[in-house]
Design a protein around this motif. Structure first.
Motif, short mmCIF file in Angstrom:
data_model
loop_
_atom_site.label_atom_id
_atom_site.label_comp_id
_atom_site.label_asym_id
_atom_site.label_seq_id
_atom_site.Cartn_x
_atom_site.Cartn_y
_atom_site.Cartn_z
N LEU A 361 0.69 -1.32 0.14
CA LEU A 361 0.04 -0.12 0.03
C LEU A 361 0.86 1.36 0.05
O LEU A 361 0.40 2.53 0.01
CB LEU A 361 -0.87 0.11 1.22
CG LEU A 361 -2.01 -1.27 1.25
CD1 LEU A 361 -2.87 -1.12 2.66
CD2 LEU A 361 -2.62 -1.19 0.05
N SER A 362 2.10 1.35 -0.04
CA SER A 362 3.18 2.40 -0.20
C SER A 362 3.81 2.10 -1.48
O SER A 362 5.26 2.83 -1.45
CB SER A 362 3.92 2.61 1.08
OG SER A 362 4.63 1.37 1.34
N ALA A 363 3.73 1.24 -2.31
CA ALA A 363 4.36 0.99 -3.37
C ALA A 363 4.71 2.10 -4.21
O ALA A 363 5.81 2.39 -4.81
CB ALA A 363 3.82 0.13 -4.30
N ALA A 364 3.79 3.38 -4.53
CA ALA A 364 4.10 4.16 -5.24
C ALA A 364 5.18 5.26 -4.72
O ALA A 364 5.76 5.79 -5.17
CB ALA A 364 2.72 5.06 -5.58
N GLU A 365 5.08 5.43 -3.43
CA GLU A 365 5.83 6.30 -2.69
C GLU A 365 7.16 5.54 -2.45
O GLU A 365 8.19 6.07 -2.68
CB GLU A 365 5.47 6.57 -1.31
CG GLU A 365 6.32 7.33 -0.47
CD GLU A 365 5.88 7.44 0.85
OE1 GLU A 365 6.60 8.10 1.76
OE2 GLU A 365 4.62 7.19 1.29
N ASP A 366 7.44 4.19 -2.33
CA ASP A 366 8.52 3.35 -2.16
C ASP A 366 9.33 3.13 -3.47
O ASP A 366 10.61 3.38 -3.68
CB ASP A 366 8.42 2.02 -1.43
CG ASP A 366 7.84 2.15 -0.20
OD1 ASP A 366 7.97 3.25 0.67
OD2 ASP A 366 7.25 1.34 0.40
N PHE A 367 8.61 2.71 -4.45
CA PHE A 367 9.15 2.35 -5.75
C PHE A 367 9.09 3.21 -6.87
O PHE A 367 9.54 3.16 -7.82
CB PHE A 367 8.69 1.00 -6.20
CG PHE A 367 8.54 -0.14 -5.45
CD1 PHE A 367 9.67 -0.35 -4.39
CD2 PHE A 367 7.37 -1.07 -5.14
CE1 PHE A 367 9.51 -1.08 -3.34
CE2 PHE A 367 7.40 -2.08 -4.28
CZ PHE A 367 8.43 -2.03 -3.19
N GLU A 370 12.02 9.06 -8.59
CA GLU A 370 12.86 9.26 -9.98
C GLU A 370 14.06 8.53 -9.80
O GLU A 370 14.96 8.93 -8.82
CB GLU A 370 13.23 10.89 -10.22
CG GLU A 370 13.65 11.13 -11.44
CD GLU A 370 13.54 12.40 -11.76
OE1 GLU A 370 14.28 13.19 -12.66
OE2 GLU A 370 13.28 13.51 -10.79
N GLY A 371 14.55 7.93 -10.86
CA GLY A 371 15.89 7.30 -10.84
C GLY A 371 16.05 5.90 -10.63
O GLY A 371 16.81 5.04 -10.55
N LEU A 372 14.66 5.42 -9.89
CA LEU A 372 14.58 3.70 -9.56
C LEU A 372 13.81 3.19 -10.79
O LEU A 372 13.19 3.47 -11.47
CB LEU A 372 13.53 3.84 -8.24
CG LEU A 372 14.04 4.32 -7.07
CD1 LEU A 372 13.24 4.31 -5.97
CD2 LEU A 372 15.75 3.79 -6.63
#
Length: 441
Positions: A361-367, A370-372
């Motif tokens: 549920l935090s994928a957008a923030e974690d992954f 930029e650059g990942l």
């Protein structure tokens, strides 16, 4: 024990403050002009000539006693801030001052226990509430001294601390929080009219406090066995040192919210969120998932679990079984074994079983920073473990497009359920994507 900690009396000079009405500043702090000056000064002389009310004397004495304690504590701080002390001497002072507080706490507990036994030997139920409160307040004052002194010292000499010492002090603060909360619970018991319960709990509270300081000192002794001073200690004393030390230091590594790589939360950040209960539990989203997505009696894996609060919430419903995983390197220790360490984005993962659904549920923030470029590995691990589907936060704009593009390329069997994803967004206000595994024809 009784004589080891003499009672501190309020000095007479604390009661000899300038007489004035309670809650008002002294007249000498005002700057009157003209006729009003004459009236104010006349009134001030009349008030000062009148004897001070006993309640005002008590208020002044309380304020004066606090000021006196702070002055004594600041005197200890001046010793610790002496720049002629190197890091070894400084940490020895820190250890000895903590040990001194522990010893005084033992005296307080010993006096409480001895006097309680004396009362009971006389056939009484125990000491009075006032008597118990005196011991508890003394111990709480010692804890306040500990926080005051060591907070200032740690801020002044961070180059002397290693990461292990920093973690020790932070874990100690987390345990102290629960004890200070317990003190407030005891005060609540008094005000609700059940003072006899306070007397029963005061002894247990004092014992827990002593045990905390004893455990901290033992841990500090263990840490100091492998501690070494920073190589450029003289530069820090001159204000020229650079805090770029390697783990575990000293000097203390620079604080970062996330570990190297920018994805997993750092140990300090996990502790902070636990300490101040700052985890986003996504409760509206979890309720919507329970209603519309998660299968009854299913097995769910939360692979971005933090300290495992969301998994606990789901397990408490009794409707399914949730497992918690997180990429923070010390998460198993910090969560006391509740959360397992898994970095789903870093390498191929093979867990002991498959799950009906995986969620992050935090994928957008974690992954999505930029650059990942970790989504391909994330989707490969999801595909190898999720038998029915996956729920991930997918953000908006470019981040969302990246999620959908990598899912199509690396987990082609998982299809986006746009209608259900929109339903969840409306129910929770969060941008999540629900994917279902396509069944083989």
């Amino acid at each position: 024990l009784k004589e080891a900690r003499p009672r501190r009396l309020i000095e007479p000079k604390m009661l000899q403050h300038q007489a004035r009405p309670c809650g008002r500043p002294p007249f000498r702090q005002m700057v009157p002009h003209g006729l009003s000056a004459f009236v104010v000064l006349a009134l001030g002389s009349a008030v000062q000539a009148a004897p001070q009310k006993p309640i005002c004397q008590l208020a002044e004495a309380l304020v004066g006693s606090v000021d006196s304690h702070l002055s004594e504590w600041d005197g200890q701080i001046e010793i610790g801030l002496n720049t002629t002390m190197n890091c070894s001497m400084f940490l020895e002072f820190v250890y000895l001052s903590r040990d001194r507080i522990r010893m005084q706490l033992e005296y307080v507990r010993g006096n409480f226990t001895a006097e309680d036994e004396m009362f009971r030997a006389k056939g009484e139920e125990g000491g009075s509430t006032t008597w118990a409160m005196t011991h508890m307040s003394t111990a709480a004052s010692l804890v306040s001294a500990h926080l005051h002194i060591h907070g200032v010292l740690s801020a002044a000499r961070p180059h002397c601390l290693s990461e292990n010492l920093q973690l020790l002090f932070l874990m100690s603060l987390r345990r102290l929080k629960s004890l200070l909360y317990g003190q407030l619970r005891h005060l609540w018991i008094i005000f609700q009219g059940t003072a006899e319960l306070f007397r029963q709990g005061a002894g247990r509270w004092l014992t827990e406090l002593v045990e905390l300081f004893e455990a901290d000192l033992r841990t500090m002794e263990t840490i100091m066995v492998s501690w070494g001073p920073p190589a450029d200690e003289h530069l820090f004393l001159e204000g020229k040192g650079q805090f770029n030390g390697s783990r575990p230091g000293p000097p203390l590594p620079v604080f970062r919210q996330r570990e190297e790589g920018g994805i997993a939360l750092s140990t300090i950040e996990v502790l902070r969120r636990d300490m101040f209960e700052e985890w986003n539990l996504h409760k509206p989203l979890l309720r919507a998932l329970l209603r519309h997505v998660l299968p009854r009696d299913g097995h769910i894996a939360d692979v971005c679990a933090g300290s495992g609060r969301a998994a606990d919430f789901l397990n408490d419903t009794g409707l399914l079984t949730a497992y918690a995983f997180d990429p923070s390197s010390n998460i198993r220790l910090l969560s006391r074994g509740v959360v397992d360490f898994v970095q789903i984005y870093a390498e191929p993962v093979r867990l002991w079983r498959n799950f009906d659904l995986l969620m992050c549920l935090s994928a957008a923030e974690d992954f999505g920073a930029e650059g990942l470029d970790v989504w391909p590995q994330v989707w490969r691990n999801i595909e190898s473990h999720a038998t029915r589907g996956a729920v991930v936060s997918c953000g908006v704009g470019d981040v969302r497009q990246q999620v959908l593009r990598t899912a199509a390329a690396h987990a082609p069997k998982f299809q986006l359920d746009e209608k259900l994803s929109e339903l969840l967004r409306g129910a929770s206000g969060e941008d999540v994507c629900v994917f279902w595994r396509a069944t083989d024809a």
